[in-house]
Design a protein around this motif. Structure first.
Motif, PDB file in Angstrom:
ATOM      1  N   GLU A 243       0.844  -1.195   0.000  1.00 33.22           N
ATOM      2  CA  GLU A 243       0.000   0.000   0.000  1.00 33.22           C
ATOM      3  C   GLU A 243       0.880   1.247   0.000  1.00 33.22           C
ATOM      4  OE1 GLU A 243      -4.065   0.878   2.170  1.00 33.22           O
ATOM      5  OE2 GLU A 243      -2.396   1.353   3.504  1.00 33.22           O
ATOM      6  N   ILE A 244       0.602   2.178  -0.909  1.00 34.09           N
ATOM      7  CA  ILE A 244       1.433   3.366  -1.087  1.00 34.09           C
ATOM      8  C   ILE A 244       0.548   4.610  -1.091  1.00 34.09           C
ATOM      9  CG2 ILE A 244       3.108   4.521  -2.594  1.00 34.09           C
ATOM     10  CD1 ILE A 244       3.880   1.778  -3.661  1.00 34.09           C
ATOM     11  N   LYS A 245       1.057   5.692  -0.529  1.00 35.28           N
ATOM     12  CA  LYS A 245       0.297   6.932  -0.429  1.00 35.28           C
ATOM     13  C   LYS A 245       0.017   7.523  -1.813  1.00 35.28           C
ATOM     14  CE  LYS A 245       0.352  11.393   1.994  1.00 35.28           C
ATOM     15  NZ  LYS A 245       1.147  12.294   2.867  1.00 35.28           N
ATOM     16  N   SER A 246      -1.141   8.117  -1.966  1.00 41.93           N
ATOM     17  CA  SER A 246      -1.525   8.722  -3.237  1.00 41.93           C
ATOM     18  C   SER A 246      -0.555   9.827  -3.634  1.00 41.93           C
ATOM     19  CB  SER A 246      -2.946   9.299  -3.155  1.00 41.93           C
ATOM     20  OG  SER A 246      -2.994  10.401  -2.266  1.00 41.93           O
ATOM     21  N   GLU A 247      -0.450  10.072  -4.914  1.00 42.06           N
ATOM     22  CA  GLU A 247       0.418  11.064  -5.545  1.00 42.06           C
ATOM     23  C   GLU A 247       1.911  10.709  -5.463  1.00 42.06           C
ATOM     24  OE1 GLU A 247      -1.296  14.702  -3.624  1.00 42.06           O
ATOM     25  OE2 GLU A 247      -1.831  15.180  -5.718  1.00 42.06           O
ATOM     26  N   LYS A 302      -5.124  10.383  -6.748  1.00 43.84           N
ATOM     27  CA  LYS A 302      -5.758  10.677  -5.462  1.00 43.84           C
ATOM     28  C   LYS A 302      -6.991   9.786  -5.320  1.00 43.84           C
ATOM     29  CE  LYS A 302      -6.113  14.601  -3.515  1.00 43.84           C
ATOM     30  NZ  LYS A 302      -5.278  14.189  -2.352  1.00 43.84           N
ATOM     31  N   GLU A 303      -6.744   8.551  -4.947  1.00 42.19           N
ATOM     32  CA  GLU A 303      -7.778   7.563  -4.704  1.00 42.19           C
ATOM     33  C   GLU A 303      -7.440   6.831  -3.418  1.00 42.19           C
ATOM     34  OE1 GLU A 303     -10.381   7.484  -6.415  1.00 42.19           O
ATOM     35  OE2 GLU A 303      -9.969   8.038  -8.489  1.00 42.19           O
ATOM     36  N   ALA A 330      -3.352   4.721  -0.704  1.00 41.70           N
ATOM     37  CA  ALA A 330      -3.893   5.260   0.546  1.00 41.70           C
ATOM     38  C   ALA A 330      -4.068   6.770   0.441  1.00 41.70           C
ATOM     39  CB  ALA A 330      -2.958   4.933   1.707  1.00 41.70           C
ATOM     40  N   ASP A 331      -5.279   7.247   0.759  1.00 41.66           N
ATOM     41  CA  ASP A 331      -5.565   8.679   0.792  1.00 41.66           C
ATOM     42  C   ASP A 331      -6.679   8.906   1.792  1.00 41.66           C
ATOM     43  OD1 ASP A 331      -6.854  11.264   0.121  1.00 41.66           O
ATOM     44  OD2 ASP A 331      -5.376  11.307  -1.501  1.00 41.66           O
ATOM     45  N   GLU A 332      -6.357   9.491   2.934  1.00 34.34           N
ATOM     46  CA  GLU A 332      -7.333   9.643   4.016  1.00 34.34           C
ATOM     47  C   GLU A 332      -8.498  10.547   3.624  1.00 34.34           C
ATOM     48  OE1 GLU A 332      -7.545   8.025   6.957  1.00 34.34           O
ATOM     49  OE2 GLU A 332      -5.957   6.803   6.076  1.00 34.34           O
ATOM     50  N   LYS A 337     -14.727  10.244   1.923  1.00 31.96           N
ATOM     51  CA  LYS A 337     -15.798  10.687   1.028  1.00 31.96           C
ATOM     52  C   LYS A 337     -16.862   9.609   0.907  1.00 31.96           C
ATOM     53  CE  LYS A 337     -13.547  13.998  -2.085  1.00 31.96           C
ATOM     54  NZ  LYS A 337     -13.214  14.276  -3.501  1.00 31.96           N
ATOM     55  N   LYS A 338     -18.118  10.031   1.025  1.00 30.33           N
ATOM     56  CA  LYS A 338     -19.209   9.054   0.965  1.00 30.33           C
ATOM     57  C   LYS A 338     -19.608   8.733  -0.462  1.00 30.33           C
ATOM     58  CE  LYS A 338     -23.851   8.125   2.747  1.00 30.33           C
ATOM     59  NZ  LYS A 338     -24.983   8.637   3.555  1.00 30.33           N
ATOM     60  N   ASN A 339     -19.676   9.766  -1.290  1.00 27.63           N
ATOM     61  CA  ASN A 339     -20.151   9.567  -2.655  1.00 27.63           C
ATOM     62  C   ASN A 339     -19.038   9.908  -3.634  1.00 27.63           C
ATOM     63  OD1 ASN A 339     -21.711   9.074  -4.869  1.00 27.63           O
ATOM     64  ND2 ASN A 339     -23.057  10.839  -4.630  1.00 27.63           N
ATOM     65  N   LEU A 340     -18.397   8.897  -4.179  1.00 35.93           N
ATOM     66  CA  LEU A 340     -17.323   9.093  -5.145  1.00 35.93           C
ATOM     67  C   LEU A 340     -17.924   9.167  -6.543  1.00 35.93           C
ATOM     68  CD1 LEU A 340     -14.772   6.527  -3.691  1.00 35.93           C
ATOM     69  CD2 LEU A 340     -14.757   9.014  -3.433  1.00 35.93           C
TER      70      LEU A 340
END
Length: 506
Positions: A243-247, A302-303, A330-332, A337-340
């Motif tokens: 798992e890797i952080k977004s961007e 950014k997901e 991973a992006d907190e 977000k509820k609705n992507l």
């Protein structure tokens, strides 16, 4: 000649939901439509076979519904044979879901139509023999093994067959699984033509106008001839297994070859099967850097969660080889977000002449029985050849119409579009008789599981001349606009027609 029969529950086919146990008039309407179609076309020289219904049993929940549909289907098929004794009648369903019902309740079917992808087509004849069915069948849909049949997964994402496996499924599958079966009359390779969403690299003959292995495989299956120019072969495509952080920029391992030694262009994309249908199907481009000689890096989007990453390798003949893998991102912020919503690029047209609208005019409100919408009107057009025509037939009471995604939904299902960076929302409008209307976007409130992220509208005095209206949206939350156009008005003493054109966020 296909004759549509409605499905019993929402699914991929237009999200329809028909009640075969209670809607007697609806069944009568389907029967009349089928008979009228046959009466109109049965002398046409292009008609070979009548195909009544497609995957209806697949999209039904209970045996009682299936029995009711089967009885209607037999009535239709029996009367088609009375009108037209010169053409056989078939019905189509996925795999073997219809066999027992057809055999028991629909004797008027002459040929069974069976949709089967990948090696499953090899077992259809045995399934008919097992049931003692002596009627012929046609493989009415055939192609590479679909996502729905894949059991192997990585990071929860189905592992897509390789390009060589896709080629073999058709080129070798046709002679080995279909052509050599005595009771099989033939096959339709369901190639889906061209596209640029999730399904196109997997199933289609063309992706973004480029040739896929399936294109050449159909050629070999039917003619025995090998490709004129081979699709680039992707021998290795690997991504980090953590798992890797977004961007973050991450290295990928890529090894490709091309028999003709064509010059090759490499690009990267991703898909994430979450959110509404439009979002789940999107292929989004990834930032990348490097070369085949030095190696590549891609920048993670950014997901949050697992994404499916694609590499496209295009040669100078317009072939494209595609391989996929998956990685955890991973992006907190995205996680909460509820609705992507589906991503967009500006300008984003809610309605533009000659293009399919991202939103559907299914949100009817008020005196909706007097309301109708024509998305392709040529009567009054601001530019191009078509505009939206909203007709109201009463001279009193109020009405409203919402252009929404998904269609026929009021906030219970994920959907909508993320329109980041837009500064204005504008539209052109005129009316047959001057009146006042409220027009804007956003309809679904926070009382629903999946609301619009914002609502904005203006009251306008429409005239008989085209005029452009603009709303400033620079400071609004456009992260999920699921109602791209909303209009409210009333009879105001006279029936009327409102025309709208060029609706756009930019």
């Amino acid at each position: 000649m296909g004759i549509w029969m409605r499905h019993g529950r929402p699914g991929m086919e237009d999200d329809d939901s028909f009640n075969y146990l209670e809607d007697k008039q609806g069944m009568e309407d389907q029967y009349n439509n089928a008979i009228k179609t046959v009466e109109k076309y049965y002398k046409h020289p292009a008609v070979l076979t009548w195909a009544v219904g497609n995957e209806v049993y697949l999209n039904m929940a209970t045996d009682a519904e299936k029995e009711a549909y089967s009885k209607l289907l037999e009535r239709v098929c029996k009367n088609i044979k009375t009108i037209d004794p010169n053409h056989p009648v078939t019905s189509v369903d996925a795999w073997t879901f219809g066999l027992d019902w057809w055999q028991k309740l629909v004797p008027s079917i002459d040929i069974y139509g069976l949709n089967s992808y990948g090696p499953g087509a090899n077992y259809l004849a045995a399934e008919l023999d097992k049931r003692g069915i002596d009627k012929p069948y046609i493989v009415t849909e055939f192609g590479v093994t679909g996502e729905w049949d894949i059991k192997n997964k990585k990071n929860g994402i189905a592992i897509e067959p390789s390009d060589s496996e896709k080629y073999d499924a058709i080129a070798k599958g046709y002679p080995n699984w279909i052509k050599n079966k005595p009771s099989c009359l033939g096959v339709y390779v369901f190639h889906y033509s061209n596209g640029n969403d999730f399904g196109t690299p997997w199933l289609m003959t063309h992706h973004n106008g480029m040739l896929r292995p399936q294109y050449w495989a159909i050629r070999e299956a039917y003619t025995g001839q090998k490709p004129i120019n081979n699709v680039p072969k992707i021998e290795t495509f690997e991504v980090p297994d953590s798992e890797i952080k977004s961007e973050t920029w991450v290295p990928i391992t890529l090894k490709v070859s091309d028999i003709e030694n064509d010059s090759l262009a490499v690009s990267f994309y991703y898909n994430q099967r979450t959110g509404g249908r439009q979002r789940r199907n999107q292929m989004n481009k990834l930032n990348s850097r490097g070369s085949l000689a030095t190696g590549f890096e891609i920048q993670l989007p950014k997901e949050h969660g697992a994404i499916k990453v694609y590499v496209n390798v295009k040669d100078s003949y317009n072939n494209v080889g595609i391989a996929s893998n998956s990685i955890l991102v991973a992006d907190e912020n995205v996680k909460n977000k509820k609705n992507l919503a589906a991503k967009t690029e500006l300008p984003f047209y809610v309605y533009k002449d000659g293009e399919e609208s991202p939103y559907n005019p299914t949100g009817f409100m008020g005196n909706y029985k007097a309301l109708s919408v024509n998305m392709s009107s040529k009567e009054e057009v601001q530019s191009g050849i078509t505009a939206i025509k909203i007709s109201y037939k009463d001279d009193h009471d109020w009405y409203g119409i919402g252009f929404v995604d998904p269609k026929n939904d009021w906030g219970d299902v994920a959907g909508g579009y993320e329109i980041i960076g837009a500064k204005t929302f504008s539209f052109w409008a005129k009316v047959s008789t001057p009146l006042t209307a409220t027009i804007g976007f956003g309809l679904i409130g926070n009382d629903k599981p999946f609301p619009d992220s914002t609502k904005k509208s203006i009251e306008v005095k429409l005239t008989t001349k085209w005029k452009k209206y603009t709303i400033n949206v620079k400071k609004l939350d456009l992260s999920c606009i699921r109602s791209g156009l909303v209009l409210f008005s009333s009879g105001q003493g006279t029936p009327h027609d409102i025309y709208i054109d060029n609706v756009v966020f930019e």
